[in-house]
Design an enzyme around this catalytic site. Structure first.
Site, PDB file in Angstrom:
ATOM      1  N   CYS A  16       0.972  -1.291   0.079  1.00 51.39           N
ATOM      2  CA  CYS A  16       0.111  -0.011  -0.053  1.00 51.39           C
ATOM      3  C   CYS A  16       0.915   1.265   0.047  1.00 51.39           C
ATOM      4  O   CYS A  16       1.897   1.458   0.281  1.00 51.39           O
ATOM      5  CB  CYS A  16      -0.899   0.039   1.173  1.00 51.39           C
ATOM      6  SG  CYS A  16      -0.242  -0.428   2.811  1.00 51.39           S
ATOM      7  N   GLY A  42       0.241   0.139  -4.711  1.00 52.22           N
ATOM      8  CA  GLY A  42      -1.099  -0.623  -4.498  1.00 52.22           C
ATOM      9  C   GLY A  42      -1.979  -0.595  -5.807  1.00 52.22           C
ATOM     10  O   GLY A  42      -2.312   0.619  -5.969  1.00 52.22           O
ATOM     11  N   ASN A 121       0.405   2.112   5.877  1.00 45.75           N
ATOM     12  CA  ASN A 121       1.300   1.369   5.032  1.00 45.75           C
ATOM     13  C   ASN A 121       2.110   0.534   5.995  1.00 45.75           C
ATOM     14  O   ASN A 121       2.951   1.047   6.838  1.00 45.75           O
ATOM     15  CB  ASN A 121       2.161   2.224   4.243  1.00 45.75           C
ATOM     16  CG  ASN A 121       3.248   1.514   3.442  1.00 45.75           C
ATOM     17  OD1 ASN A 121       4.238   2.232   3.239  1.00 45.75           O
ATOM     18  ND2 ASN A 121       3.119   0.192   2.913  1.00 45.75           N
ATOM     19  N   GLY A 122       2.076  -0.921   5.895  1.00 49.98           N
ATOM     20  CA  GLY A 122       3.144  -1.490   6.667  1.00 49.98           C
ATOM     21  C   GLY A 122       2.359  -2.990   6.991  1.00 49.98           C
ATOM     22  O   GLY A 122       1.444  -3.679   6.472  1.00 49.98           O
ATOM     23  N   TYR A 262      13.552  -1.680  -5.400  1.00 49.28           N
ATOM     24  CA  TYR A 262      12.268  -2.189  -6.318  1.00 49.28           C
ATOM     25  C   TYR A 262      11.195  -1.203  -6.111  1.00 49.28           C
ATOM     26  O   TYR A 262      10.342  -0.757  -6.855  1.00 49.28           O
ATOM     27  CB  TYR A 262      12.166  -3.532  -6.412  1.00 49.28           C
ATOM     28  CG  TYR A 262      10.897  -3.912  -6.994  1.00 49.28           C
ATOM     29  CD1 TYR A 262      10.890  -4.043  -8.343  1.00 49.28           C
ATOM     30  CD2 TYR A 262       9.650  -4.478  -6.604  1.00 49.28           C
ATOM     31  CE1 TYR A 262       9.803  -4.400  -9.179  1.00 49.28           C
ATOM     32  CE2 TYR A 262       8.510  -4.667  -7.348  1.00 49.28           C
ATOM     33  CZ  TYR A 262       8.675  -4.792  -8.693  1.00 49.28           C
ATOM     34  OH  TYR A 262       7.823  -4.925  -9.212  1.00 49.28           O
TER      35      TYR A 262
END
Length: 485
Positions: A16, A42, A121-122, A262
Site C-alpha cells: 500500500c 498498490g 502502510n506496513g 524495487y
C-alpha cells in the site's frame, strides 16, 4: 474488482501507499493526484476520506485504479473540504481475489471527542494476538485487515485527545507502520520506531502534505520538506502548524532496503539519495563483483533499467533495449484462458530480435523470487537467436519472507531458500547467474563500509533472515527465524 495480472506473481509487491493533505481547498483532489503517483505501491483498490465542517466526514472506496475512479467529478464533488487522506492497496498473498470493500482503507472510527480516519502502510506482526484480545473484550471487527486493530485500540484508550489515543494504540503494535490519519482539524503522520516503511512531509501552497514517497509530492507541486523520522509523530493543523512528538523512544533506524531496490519509484528521494542513482550504482557494484564477457547489456523492463545502465557503464559492454515492454497490458486485459496463460510473459514483454540475434546477452533484473518469469524470459532470448544468456540480479538472493508490509510467497516457494546460486543457475538454464552481494547493495545505498553485521543500517530480512522485529504471529504458528534455526 480487476483480476490480478496472471503473469505478475513472480515479483514482490508493496501492499500500500498513503497520502494526506491539510489546509488546501478541495483537498481530496490533491489526494487523488498523490495516490495516482503512488499507484505502483498498490493497484487493487483505493480510498479517500475528507472532512468539511458543513458536511462532516465523507468517504469513497473503490476497486481498481485511481485514474478509473477518482478522476470523476461526480465522485470528487462528494469529498469536499480542506483536509483529506487516502490509501492505495495491494492485497496480501492470502487474500488475493477475496478482498471485500470493507477491507479498503482509510478506516474510520467515531470517538467521544469526534471522528478519525486512518490509513496504514506496513504490517502489524502481532495483529492476530491483538485481534483475539480485542474480540474477547467486546470489539466487533468490520474487516479482515490488521490495520483495523489500531482503530479498536484507540477506542479502548482513556486518553482525552485522538493523537494521544493513537500514541496509546501504536505502543501496543509490533511490526512496521507508516500511518497517515486525520481528525476534524488535524492531519497526523506516524512512523514505527525502526522507520521500516517510508513517510515524507511536503509543503503545498498554504497547507501541508504527507506521502509515502516524494514523487507524489511532485505531482501536486508540493515542496519536499523532510522525512518523518523513525518513531516520530507529527500533528499538523492550520492553527498550530506542525507539532512533533516521540512516543516510542529512540531506536536505530532499520529502513527497508528493498525500497531502494524495487518498491519506490526511481524519481523518488529516500534518505537524501535519488532512488534512480542508488539503482544505477547497484549495477556498477554488480559489474565489479560479477564481470562477464558479453556483447550486450539488456534490462528486464522496467525495474532492471537503472541497474543495467550502471552495469553497462562500469563494464564497457554496450547497453541496449533487447526486451520491449507492452505499456498497455494493464491488469484488466482479458480473463485468461489456458491458451493465453501458456503465452506467459510474451503478452507483457517482447524481444527485440534484430538486437539480440547472435549476441552474448547480459540480462539485468531487480530480483529472482520464484524463478518462473526468469526462465520464460531466458527462453524468449534464446528463441530470438542469442548465443549466451547471463543473468545479473540487482539484489541478493531473496531467501526469507517479509512480514513488514510486503507481499511475499511462503519461504518454501522462494527459489533462493531451496537452492544454492549454482543450483539456481542450472534451474534457470542460463550460462551464468550472479547476485549483487549484501555488502555491494549497502555500498550502492551509500554505506561505504558495506553492511554492519552487528547493527545493520537497513532492514534486509528478506535477504539475511535477520528480522529486526520478531514476527510474533508467525512464530506462534511455527515459523522459524534464522536465529531459531
Amino acid at each position: 474488482m480487476p483480476p490480478s495480472h496472471p503473469f505478475d506473481d513472480d515479483k514482490l509487491h508493496e501492499e500500500c501507499g498513503v497520502f494526506g493533505v491539510v489546509g488546501v481547498a478541495d483537498a481530496a483532489n490533491f489526494v487523488a493526484l498523490g495516490l495516482h503517483a503512488l499507484q505502483h505501491r498498490g493497484q487493487e483498490a483505493g480510498g479517500i476520506v475528507s472532512y468539511d465542517p458543513a458536511t462532516g466526514f465523507q468517504s469513497a472506496r473503490r476497486f481498481g485504479y485511481v485514474r478509473d475512479n477518482f478522476t470523476k467529478a461526480s465522485l470528487m464533488e462528494t469529498l469536499p473540504g480542506q483536509l483529506a487522506i487516502g490509501h492505495v492497496r495491494y492485497s496480501t498473498a492470502g487474500s488475493k481475489g477475496n478482498t471485500a470493500i470493507r477491507d479498503v482503507q482509510p478506516f474510520f472510527g467515531e470517538f467521544s471527542m469526534g471522528g478519525a480516519a486512518l490509513a496504514h502502510n506496513g504490517n502489524i506482526t502481532n495483529a492476530e494476538a491483538l485481534r483475539r484480545e480485542l474480540i474477547d473484550h467486546g470489539s466487533i471487527f468490520q474487516s479482515s485487515s490488521d490495520s483495523e486493530c489500531i482503530i479498536h485500540l484507540m477506542a479502548r484508550s482513556f486518553q482525552r485527545t485522538i493523537p494521544e489515543r493513537m500514541k496509546d494504540a501504536l505502543r501496543r503494535v509490533e511490526g512496521a507502520f507508516s500511518v497517515v490519519a486525520m481528525t476534524r482539524t488535524k492531519l497526523i503522520g506516524v512512523r514505527d520506531p525502526l522507520g521500516v516503511r517510508p513517510l515524507v512531509l511536503g509543503r503545498v501552497a498554504d497547507g501541508w502534505a504527507l506521502s509515502s514517497e516524494t514523487c507524489a509530492l511532485d505531482i501536486i507541486g508540493a515542496e519536499f520538506v523532510r522525512e518523518i523520522e523513525p518513531g516520530e509523530m507529527v500533528v499538523i493543523s492550520t492553527e498550530n502548524g506542525i507539532e512533533s512528538f516521540r512516543p516510542f523512544g529512540h531506536a536505530p533506524s532499520r529502513f527497508c532496503i528493498f525500497e531502494h531496490v524495487y518498491f519506490s519509484r526511481p524519481d523518488s528521494i529516500l534518505g537524501g539519495r535519488s532512488v534512480y542513482e542508488t539503482r544505477r550504482q547497484i549495477g556498477v557494484e554488480l559489474a565489479r563483483e560479477a564481470p562477464v564477457d558479453a556483447d550486450l547489456v539488456c534490462p528486464v523492463p522496467d525495474s532492471g533499467t537503472p541497474a543495467a545502465i550502471g552495469f553497462s557503464h562500469e563494464s564497457g559492454i554496450p547497453y541496449g533495449m533487447g526486451i520491449i515492454r507492452n505499456q498497455y497490458m494493464g491488469r484488466t486485459f482479458i480473463e485468461p484462458t489456458e491458451q493465453i496463460r501458456n503465452m506467459g510473459v510474451r503478452l507483457k514483454l517482447n524481444v527485440n530480435r534484430a538486437l539480440i540475434a547472435g549476441k552474448r546477452v547480459v540480462l539485468v533484473d531487480d530480483s529472482v523470487v520464484r524463478g518462473t518469469t526468469s526462465r520464460k524470459i531466458k527462453e524468449m532470448i534464446l528463441d530470438a537467436g542469442a548465443k549466451e544468456v547471463h543473468f545479473r540480479i540487482a539484489s541478493p538472493p531473496t531467501a526469507w519472507p517479509c512480514f513488514y508490509g510486503v507481499d511475499t510467497p511462503e519461504r518454501e516457494k522462494l527459489l533462493a531458500s531451496q537452492m544454492t546460486e549454482d543450483e539456481m543457475r542450472d534451474h534457470l538454464g542460463v550460462d551464468s547467474l550472479k547476485f549483487v552481494t549484501l555488502d555491494g547493495l549497502y555500498r550502492a545505498a551509500g554505506e561505504a563500509g558495506g553492511r554492519n553485521a552487528q547493527c545493520p543500517q537497513y532492514c534486509d530480512a528478506c535477504f539475511s533472515g535477520d528480522y529486526p522485529v520478531a514476527p510474533s504471529d508467525m512464530i506462534a504458528k511455527g515459523f522459524q527465524t534464522k536465529a531459531a534455526e
